[in-house]
Write a protein that holds these residues in place. Structure first.
Motif, PDB file in Angstrom:
ATOM      1  N   SER A 170       0.841  -1.200   0.000  1.00 42.31           N
ATOM      2  CA  SER A 170       0.000   0.000   0.000  1.00 42.31           C
ATOM      3  C   SER A 170       0.875   1.249   0.000  1.00 42.31           C
ATOM      4  O   SER A 170       2.029   1.216   0.462  1.00 42.31           O
ATOM      5  CB  SER A 170      -0.913   0.000   1.217  1.00 42.31           C
ATOM      6  N   VAL A 172       0.753   3.799   1.881  1.00 46.23           N
ATOM      7  CA  VAL A 172       1.115   4.176   3.254  1.00 46.23           C
ATOM      8  C   VAL A 172       2.291   3.353   3.749  1.00 46.23           C
ATOM      9  O   VAL A 172       3.257   3.886   4.324  1.00 46.23           O
ATOM     10  CB  VAL A 172      -0.101   4.021   4.187  1.00 46.23           C
ATOM     11  N   GLU A 175       5.900   4.177   2.436  1.00 45.26           N
ATOM     12  CA  GLU A 175       6.651   5.278   3.025  1.00 45.26           C
ATOM     13  C   GLU A 175       7.687   4.806   4.042  1.00 45.26           C
ATOM     14  O   GLU A 175       8.643   5.525   4.344  1.00 45.26           O
ATOM     15  CB  GLU A 175       5.681   6.261   3.686  1.00 45.26           C
ATOM     16  N   GLY A 231      -3.185  -2.974   2.883  1.00 42.16           N
ATOM     17  CA  GLY A 231      -2.191  -2.533   3.841  1.00 42.16           C
ATOM     18  C   GLY A 231      -1.731  -3.590   4.820  1.00 42.16           C
ATOM     19  O   GLY A 231      -1.159  -3.266   5.867  1.00 42.16           O
TER      20      GLY A 231
END
Length: 304
Positions: A170, A172, A175, A231
């Motif tokens: 994902s 997120v 990162e 995620g």
């Protein structure tokens, strides 16, 4: 084949259906006749053989040892006839049957098929999504799209695209991944029986699978990809599986490196029959689509 003149085809059909289905009632239902008619056909066929094919029991029919041998040949013969008739119907109707692995069909192929239909409105595509290795020489399948090394015997196999693998997750979670070593600190999504392991990507980066931690396990790659979108971790994906989700922003590839596994996509057809016009059209279209490295074009409908 002169011995075929001694037997009535309807009697042989009745024998085969009764033997395969185990009862006169079931055979009558399949053949669209009465139970009495099937019984008479079976009796006549047994008279022509000069010995019983079935033993009669309260719960149905049981083949005699002779019957088991005869029925094996009858079932194979009628299956071949059925396949031949289906081939004639399919060619008359302009139907092209394509056998393909479910994950390739659902994540890549079905989202692009309308473009083929627009180019070839007279060719109807029938997708048979199955992981089984179908023999196009002995089935009603015209084309198989398979993943492997292309060394299947007695078929014509044309390489379409090398399979390149790379981590996906994902946006997120991406990162948190700046260097391949960071994979040691995130959940790893796995298949129980993958075609290749993480070493295919970690090895060229000077690492191995021992750095990886635990994570969820799913039964197939499609579920693994959905878990990555949700995620739940990082999955080792490939282009035709992940490209659309990446283009839609639902998935990220945190590292630019993509490595070959020695496995490729192949266009597999019968070795004994020349490719038809429909097969050639589908092959040329598919090669053109894959030549773009599986990148989706504008207007591609989003996968659910």
């Amino acid at each position: 084949m002169q011995n075929l003149n001694r037997f009535h085809l309807n009697g042989l059909r009745a024998l085969e259906a009764a033997g395969r289905l185990g009862s006169l009632r079931a055979a009558a239902g399949e053949l669209g006749v009465t139970i009495g008619a099937v019984s008479q056909q079976v009796l006549k066929a047994e008279e022509q053989f000069g010995r019983p094919v079935f033993e009669r029991h309260p719960k149905g029919l049981r083949p005699t040892p002779f019957g088991e041998e005869v029925l094996r040949y009858l079932s194979a013969g009628f299956a071949e006839i059925s396949a031949g008739l289906a081939l004639g119907d399919r060619r008359r109707e302009g139907v092209l049957t394509v056998s393909v692995a479910p994950v390739f069909a659902s994540k890549w192929l079905v989202w692009r098929l309308q473009r083929f239909r627009d180019l070839h409105p007279n060719i109807r595509i029938r997708i048979d999504a199955d992981v089984a290795l179908v023999d196009p020489n002995a089935s009603d399948v015209d084309v198989c799209i398979r993943v492997g090394r292309g060394n299947w015997p007695n078929v014509r196999a044309e390489q379409l695209l090398d399979q390149l693998v790379f981590p996906v997750c994902s946006p997120v979670l991406a990162e948190r991944l700046r260097h391949p070593r960071d994979l040691a600190h995130v959940p790893i999504i796995r298949e129980p029986t993958p075609m290749f392991g993480w070493d295919a990507w970690l090895g060229p980066n000077g690492l191995d699978e021992t750095i990886l931690g635990d994570g969820p396990v799913f039964s197939d790659a499609s579920l693994c990809l959905d878990a990555a979108v949700a995620g739940q971790g990082v999955f080792l994906g490939w282009e035709t599986l992940a490209c659309d989700a990446i283009a839609m922003g639902r998935l990220s590839a945190p590292f630019p490196d993509r490595y070959a596994t020695g496995i490729a996509y192949w266009f597999v057809t019968s070795l004994s029959a020349p490719p038809t016009r429909a097969v050639r059209a589908f092959r040329d279209w598919l090669k053109g689509e894959l030549a773009s490295r599986a990148a989706p074009e504008a207007g591609l409908v989003s996968a659910p």
